[in-house]
Design an enzyme around this catalytic site. Structure first.
Site, PDB file in Angstrom:
ATOM      1  N   LEU A 377      45.419  55.363  37.700  1.00  0.00           N
ATOM      2  CA  LEU A 377      45.106  55.612  39.110  1.00  0.00           C
ATOM      3  C   LEU A 377      44.190  54.513  39.642  1.00  0.00           C
ATOM      4  O   LEU A 377      43.337  53.999  38.911  1.00  0.00           O
ATOM      5  CB  LEU A 377      44.415  56.964  39.253  1.00  0.00           C
ATOM      6  CG  LEU A 377      45.183  58.158  38.699  1.00  0.00           C
ATOM      7  CD1 LEU A 377      44.538  59.450  39.148  1.00  0.00           C
ATOM      8  CD2 LEU A 377      46.647  58.124  39.122  1.00  0.00           C
ATOM      9  N   GLY A 422      46.459  57.135  33.964  1.00  0.00           N
ATOM     10  CA  GLY A 422      47.648  57.471  34.768  1.00  0.00           C
ATOM     11  C   GLY A 422      48.880  56.704  34.299  1.00  0.00           C
ATOM     12  O   GLY A 422      50.009  57.203  34.410  1.00  0.00           O
ATOM     13  N   ASN A 445      42.132  57.701  28.802  1.00  0.00           N
ATOM     14  CA  ASN A 445      40.735  57.308  28.566  1.00  0.00           C
ATOM     15  C   ASN A 445      39.768  57.926  29.576  1.00  0.00           C
ATOM     16  O   ASN A 445      38.642  57.454  29.725  1.00  0.00           O
ATOM     17  CB  ASN A 445      40.624  55.776  28.622  1.00  0.00           C
ATOM     18  CG  ASN A 445      40.939  55.234  30.008  1.00  0.00           C
ATOM     19  OD1 ASN A 445      41.623  55.885  30.786  1.00  0.00           O
ATOM     20  ND2 ASN A 445      40.436  54.059  30.321  1.00  0.00           N
ATOM     21  N   GLU A 446      40.193  58.979  30.275  1.00  0.00           N
ATOM     22  CA  GLU A 446      39.409  59.516  31.388  1.00  0.00           C
ATOM     23  C   GLU A 446      37.941  59.781  31.055  1.00  0.00           C
ATOM     24  O   GLU A 446      37.056  59.460  31.850  1.00  0.00           O
ATOM     25  CB  GLU A 446      40.043  60.810  31.923  1.00  0.00           C
ATOM     26  CG  GLU A 446      41.200  60.605  32.889  1.00  0.00           C
ATOM     27  CD  GLU A 446      42.509  60.270  32.194  1.00  0.00           C
ATOM     28  OE1 GLU A 446      42.515  60.073  30.961  1.00  0.00           O
ATOM     29  OE2 GLU A 446      43.533  60.200  32.887  1.00  0.00           O
TER      30      GLU A 446
HETATM   31  C1  LIG Z   1      39.780  65.122  37.943  1.00  0.00           C
HETATM   32  C2  LIG Z   1      39.892  63.618  37.919  1.00  0.00           C
HETATM   33  C3  LIG Z   1      41.110  63.176  37.169  1.00  0.00           C
HETATM   34  C4  LIG Z   1      41.428  61.741  37.376  1.00  0.00           C
HETATM   35  C5  LIG Z   1      42.447  61.234  36.428  1.00  0.00           C
HETATM   36  C6  LIG Z   1      42.386  59.761  36.385  1.00  0.00           C
HETATM   37  C7  LIG Z   1      43.322  59.011  35.907  1.00  0.00           C
HETATM   38  C8  LIG Z   1      43.239  57.539  35.934  1.00  0.00           C
HETATM   39  O1  LIG Z   1      44.239  56.915  35.829  1.00  0.00           O
HETATM   40  S1  LIG Z   1      41.732  56.779  36.150  1.00  0.00           S
HETATM   41  C9  LIG Z   1      42.013  55.051  35.960  1.00  0.00           C
HETATM   42  C10 LIG Z   1      41.761  54.659  34.550  1.00  0.00           C
HETATM   43  N1  LIG Z   1      42.097  53.271  34.322  1.00  0.00           N
HETATM   44  C11 LIG Z   1      41.358  52.454  33.629  1.00  0.00           C
HETATM   45  O2  LIG Z   1      40.322  52.821  33.114  1.00  0.00           O
HETATM   46  C12 LIG Z   1      41.849  51.053  33.502  1.00  0.00           C
HETATM   47  C13 LIG Z   1      40.768  50.073  33.818  1.00  0.00           C
HETATM   48  N2  LIG Z   1      41.249  48.717  33.694  1.00  0.00           N
HETATM   49  C14 LIG Z   1      41.307  48.044  32.549  1.00  0.00           C
HETATM   50  O3  LIG Z   1      40.950  48.514  31.507  1.00  0.00           O
HETATM   51  C15 LIG Z   1      41.848  46.648  32.624  1.00  0.00           C
HETATM   52  O4  LIG Z   1      41.842  46.255  33.961  1.00  0.00           O
HETATM   53  C16 LIG Z   1      43.266  46.500  32.071  1.00  0.00           C
HETATM   54  C17 LIG Z   1      43.214  46.636  30.555  1.00  0.00           C
HETATM   55  C18 LIG Z   1      44.200  47.545  32.631  1.00  0.00           C
HETATM   56  C19 LIG Z   1      43.824  45.111  32.443  1.00  0.00           C
HETATM   57  O5  LIG Z   1      42.905  44.132  32.007  1.00  0.00           O
HETATM   58  P1  LIG Z   1      42.980  42.655  32.608  1.00  0.00           P
HETATM   59  O6  LIG Z   1      44.370  42.212  32.615  1.00  0.00           O
HETATM   60  O7  LIG Z   1      41.964  41.858  31.897  1.00  0.00           O
HETATM   61  O8  LIG Z   1      42.591  42.823  34.144  1.00  0.00           O
HETATM   62  P2  LIG Z   1      41.144  43.004  34.775  1.00  0.00           P
HETATM   63  O9  LIG Z   1      40.346  43.978  33.999  1.00  0.00           O
HETATM   64  O10 LIG Z   1      40.560  41.671  35.002  1.00  0.00           O
HETATM   65  O11 LIG Z   1      41.498  43.700  36.172  1.00  0.00           O
HETATM   66  C20 LIG Z   1      42.006  42.958  37.261  1.00  0.00           C
HETATM   67  C21 LIG Z   1      41.461  43.581  38.532  1.00  0.00           C
HETATM   68  O12 LIG Z   1      41.993  44.899  38.649  1.00  0.00           O
HETATM   69  C22 LIG Z   1      40.918  45.829  38.784  1.00  0.00           C
HETATM   70  N3  LIG Z   1      41.332  47.096  38.177  1.00  0.00           N
HETATM   71  C23 LIG Z   1      41.650  47.296  36.894  1.00  0.00           C
HETATM   72  N4  LIG Z   1      42.007  48.571  36.702  1.00  0.00           N
HETATM   73  C24 LIG Z   1      41.919  49.179  37.903  1.00  0.00           C
HETATM   74  C25 LIG Z   1      42.167  50.509  38.349  1.00  0.00           C
HETATM   75  N5  LIG Z   1      42.600  51.488  37.543  1.00  0.00           N
HETATM   76  N6  LIG Z   1      41.980  50.780  39.656  1.00  0.00           N
HETATM   77  C26 LIG Z   1      41.557  49.822  40.498  1.00  0.00           C
HETATM   78  N7  LIG Z   1      41.298  48.550  40.132  1.00  0.00           N
HETATM   79  C27 LIG Z   1      41.482  48.234  38.852  1.00  0.00           C
HETATM   80  C28 LIG Z   1      39.775  45.166  38.065  1.00  0.00           C
HETATM   81  O13 LIG Z   1      38.555  45.717  38.470  1.00  0.00           O
HETATM   82  C29 LIG Z   1      39.957  43.747  38.497  1.00  0.00           C
HETATM   83  O14 LIG Z   1      39.497  43.663  39.845  1.00  0.00           O
HETATM   84  P3  LIG Z   1      38.782  42.349  40.396  1.00  0.00           P
HETATM   85  O15 LIG Z   1      37.540  42.187  39.564  1.00  0.00           O
HETATM   86  O16 LIG Z   1      38.467  42.648  41.807  1.00  0.00           O
HETATM   87  O17 LIG Z   1      39.755  41.228  40.197  1.00  0.00           O
END
Ligand SMILES: CCCCC/C=C/C(=O)SCCNC(=O)CCNC(=O)[C@H](O)C(C)(C)COP(=O)(O)OP(=O)(O)OC[C@H]1O[C@@H](n2cnc3c(N)ncnc32)[C@H](O)[C@@H]1OP(=O)(O)O
Length: 570
Positions: A377, A422, A445-446
Site C-alpha cells: 500500500l 500489500g 511486514n506490517e
Molecule cells: C490497519 C492497517 C493495515 C494496513 C495494511 C498495510 C499494508 C501495506 O502494504 S503497508 C506498506 C508496506 N510496504 C513497505 O513497507 C515497503 C517499503 N519499501 C521498501 O521496503 C523498499 O522501498 C522496497 C524494498 C520495496 C524497494 O526498495 P528500493 O528499490 O531500494 O526503493 P526505495 O526504497 O529507494 O524506494 C523508492 C521510493 O519509493 C518510496 N516507497 C517505497 N515503498 C513505498 C510505499 N509502500 N509507499 C509509498 N512510497 C514508498 C520510497 O520512500 C522512495 O521514495 P523517495 O525517497 O521519495 O524516492
C-alpha cells in the site's frame, strides 16, 4: 451513419455533462433512459451491466453534449460504480414505488455519491440529483413507498428534487429531466419536449452543425435540436479521469482556491514531456501508441473489450492474448508500484472487465517496473490523510482484493521483484506464484511499520502457509527470501529472474487443461468463507481502518517508518 459525424460537432468542455442513472435492479432505470432518448418502452427485462449513450444538442447557436451512464442495479462491479459517482455531474436515483428496499438503496446511494465527491477533495459541492419513484402506475395495493415520506426526506436535502414517474405510461418522464436540468442550470431546451428530435444525416442537423440556417429565409433558425449518437462509445477510464480532473480544476478556479489537488496522478508521466499539447490530443496520441511516458517506456494499449472500447494505458496495463485466453495484467507505477487509490481503482476495473470477458480464462499478475512486484500500500495514502480519503482508499483495496481473490479466472503471480505487505497480499491471492531467485523479499511486514495486518490479510496467509508459520510471520513482520518463501509454501516455484514469465506460461498450460466449470466450482468453494468474511463487514472494516490508521500513535509510527525509508536511501 457513423457517430464521428456527431463528434465532428464537438461541444466545448463547459457544455459537456454526464448524467448517471443509479438504483437497484428492476426499478426501471433503462426504461426511463429509453423513454428520454427514443420515446420507447420495452416490457422485457434485461439486466444492464453498464450502458452508455450520448446526446448532442444545438441550442441557441451553441453545441451541448449530454452523456448518459445507465448503470447496473446489481453490484458485481463496485469500482465501476465508484467511478460513476466520481465522474457524474448530475444524477437520477431511481426506486420503484412497490419496493421499499429500492428506496432505502436510493438514500444510501445519495450518501455514497456525496462521500465519493468529498474523497476527491476538489469536488465537495452536492451535485444536482433527482429522485424518481418509478412504476407509479402500479395499483395502490402494491405500493410500499409513500409519496409523502419521500417528499419529506427530499425537502431536507440540498440540490435534490423528487417526482414519481411511470416509464411504462410515459408519466412525468419529460418533467423528470426538465426538473433535473433546471436544478443543474442546464438549458431547459435539453428536455425532450423542448427540442426537435432529429437524426444524424437529417438536413436540419447537418445545417445546424455547420452553423448555417436550414430554414427558409425569414424563418428563425435557432430552434433547438437534439440528436442521439447512434454508436456512442463509453470513454475509457483514463478519459473519465481526465475529464473529471478538468472539471475539478474548473470548479477549483471558480471557487478561486489557489492549489489544485489532483483526482488522478495517472497522467503525470505524459505531462512533463508534452506540456504544450491539449489533454484530448494527448489522449488521442496515447491511444494511438504515439506517446512515450517521460520515463521512456512505450505505453501499452489495452485490448478492446466488449463492454468498453477505448484502451487504457496507465498504472495498470492489460495485454489480452485472444488466442490463448490469457491476460497479462502489469502494475506500472514507478518507482515501486505502491498501491494508491488510483492504482487500486484501475486494478479493480481491469479485473472486473476480464471477469466479464468470456474469452478470458486466465490472468497473470506481474509488474512493468523492473526489480519490484509491488511495495504494498502507498504509505502516503495512510499518512496525514483525512477520514474520508482513508475510507475511500480502503474500499478500493477491498474491492481490488475481492475481485482478485474471488476471480473465476486462473490467476498466477509472476513475482519478479520485492513484494512486501500489500504486494504479498496480491501475490498470495493468486492461484499460483512463481518468484525470482536472488535478493528479492516477500512477506507481510506490517508490524514493522507499527500497524496490524487486517483479518483478511491474515486469512489469506493462513490459507497459504498454515497457522504456525502465519503466527510467526505476522508477529515478526517477517520478510522472506525467495528460497525461504518456497520452503514455507509462500511461493510455489523459484527460478532465475529471466525465467519467471516463461515458467508461469509453462505452468499455465497444465491449469488450462482442466475444464473451467469444475475448476471454478472447486476454487469458489475453497475461497468462499474467506471472501464472505470480508464481504459481510466491508463498511465496518473500512471504518475501523480509518479510525486505526489516523490514531496519533499509528501516525507517529508511520512517520518514523517513512523517515527510515528515506534515510536508508540516502
Ligand atoms: C490497519 C492497517 C493495515 C494496513 C495494511 C498495510 C499494508 C501495506 O502494504 S503497508 C506498506 C508496506 N510496504 C513497505 O513497507 C515497503 C517499503 N519499501 C521498501 O521496503 C523498499 O522501498 C522496497 C524494498 C520495496 C524497494 O526498495 P528500493 O528499490 O531500494 O526503493 P526505495 O526504497 O529507494 O524506494 C523508492 C521510493 O519509493 C518510496 N516507497 C517505497 N515503498 C513505498 C510505499 N509502500 N509507499 C509509498 N512510497 C514508498 C520510497 O520512500 C522512495 O521514495 P523517495 O525517497 O521519495 O524516492
Amino acid at each position: 451513419m457513423s457517430s464521428h459525424l456527431v463528434d465532428e460537432c464537438a461541444a466545448p468542455p463547459k457544455n459537456c455533462f454526464r448524467l448517471v442513472v443509479l438504483g437497484t435492479a428492476r426499478v426501471g432505470k433503462t426504461a426511463i433512459v429509453s423513454r428520454f432518448l427514443f420515446n420507447q418502452y420495452d416490457d422485457q427485462y434485461t439486466p444492464t451491466i453498464e450502458d452508455f449513450h450520448r446526446k448532442m444538442y444545438r441550442i441557441r447557436g451553441e453545441v451541448y453534449r449530454l452523456d448518459i451512464l445507465d448503470t447496473s442495479g446489481v453490484h458485481p462491479f463496485p469500482a465501476m460504480r465508484r467511478l460513476s459517482f466520481l465522474t457524474g455531474d448530475l444524477f437520477i436515483l431511481v426506486y420503484s414505488v412497490d419496493n421499499y428496499e429500492s428506496y432505502m438503496e436510493v438514500m444510501r446511494l445519495r450518501e455514497q455519491i456525496l462521500e465519493s465527491k468529498a474523497s476527491c477533495k476538489t469536488r465537495t459541492a452536492a451535485p444536482p440529483m433527482i429522485i424518481a419513484g418509478n412504476k407509479a402506475d402500479r395499483p395502490e395495493s402494491e405500493r410500499e413507498v409513500l409519496y409523502d415520506e419521500v417528499a419529506k426526506w427530499v425537502s431536507t436535502v440540498k440540490k435534490c428534487a423528487f417526482l414519481e414517474t411511470s416509464a411504462k405510461k410515459n408519466g412525468n418522464i419529460n418533467e423528470l429531466f426538465q426538473t433535473l436540468f433546471e436544478l443543474a442550470k442546464l438549458p431547459p431546451e435539453m428536455s425532450p419536449s423542448l427540442h426537435r428530435r432529429v437524426s444524424i444525416g437529417d438536413q436540419a442537423w447537418e445545417a445546424a452543425k455547420k452553423g448555417i440556417s436550414f430554414y427558409p429565409r425569414g424563418k428563425q433558425d435557432d430552434n433547438p435540436l437534439g440528436v442521439v449518437s447512434p454508436h456512442a462509445r463509453r470513454p475509457s477510464l483514463r478519459s473519465d479521469l481526465i475529464e473529471a480532473e478538468a472539471k475539478a480544476e474548473q470548479e477549483q478556479r471558480r471557487a478561486e482556491k489557489p492549489s489544485i489537488p489532483k483526482i488522478s496522478s495517472a497522467l503525470s508521466p505524459y505531462r512533463s514531456q508534452y506540456r504544450s499539447c491539449t489533454w484530448m490530443s494527448l489522449l488521442r496520441q496515447a491511444f494511438q501508441g504515439l506517446v512515450r511516458p517521460a520515463g521512456g517506456q512505450v505505453c501499452r494499449l489495452q485490448v478492446q473489450h466488449r463492454c468498453y472500447n477505448a484502451p487504457a494505458a496507465g498504472h495498470v496495463q492489460v495485454d489480452m492474448n485472444s488466442d490463448t485466453g490469457v491476460a497479462t495484467v502489469r502494475l506500472n507505477r514507478p518507482p515501486v508500484n505502491s498501491l494508491n487509490l488510483d492504482v487500486l481503482t484501475e486494478l479493480s476495473i481491469a479485473l472486473e472487465k476480464l471477469e466479464t470477458d468470456r474469452s478470458c480464462r486466465a490472468m497473470v499478475l506481474a509488474s512493468a517496473v523492473p526489480g519490484i512486484f509491488s511495495a504494498g500500500l502507498d504509505i502516503m495514502e495512510m499518512y496525514k490523510s483525512t477520514p474520508e480519503r482513508c475510507v475511500a482508499f480502503w474500499r478500493a483495496l477491498q474491492d481490488a482484493w475481492l475481485n482478485l481473490y474471488g476471480s473465476r479466472l486462473i490467476t498466477m503471480a509472476a513475482i519478479e521483484g520485492h513484494s512486501p505487505a500489500g504486494g504479498c497480499l496480491l501475490a498470495m491471492s493468486c492461484d499460483y506464484r512463481v518468484m525470482a531467485d536472488g535478493k528479492f523479499q516477500i512477506g507481510l511486514n506490517e508490524t514493522r511499520l507499527g500497524i496490524v495486518a487486517p483479518f483478511w490479510f491474515t486469512d489469506v496467509m493462513l490459507c497459504t502457509i498454515g497457522h504456525r508459520e502465519t503466527e510467526k510471520a505476522l508477529q515478526l513482520g517477517a520478510m522472506y527470501s525467495a528460497q525461504q518463501a518456497l520452503s514455507i509454501g509462500l511461493v510455489d516455484k523459484v527460478v532465475p529472474a529471466d525465467q519467471v514469465m516463461s515458467t508461469v506460461q509453462t505452468e499455465l498450460k497444465s491449469w488450462l487443461q482442466i475444464p473451467d466449470a469444475a475448476r471454478v466450482i472447486t476454487k469458489t468453494s475453497m475461497r468462499k468463507q474467506v471472501l464472505d468474511r470480508l464481504s459481510s463487514q466491508k463498511e465496518k472494516d473500512a471504518q475501523f481502518f480509518a479510525d486505526f490508521i489516523l490514531r496519533e500513535s499509528v501516525q507517529k509510527s508511520l512517520g518514523a517508518y517513512i523517515a527510515s525509508l528515506q534515510k536508508r536511501k540516502s
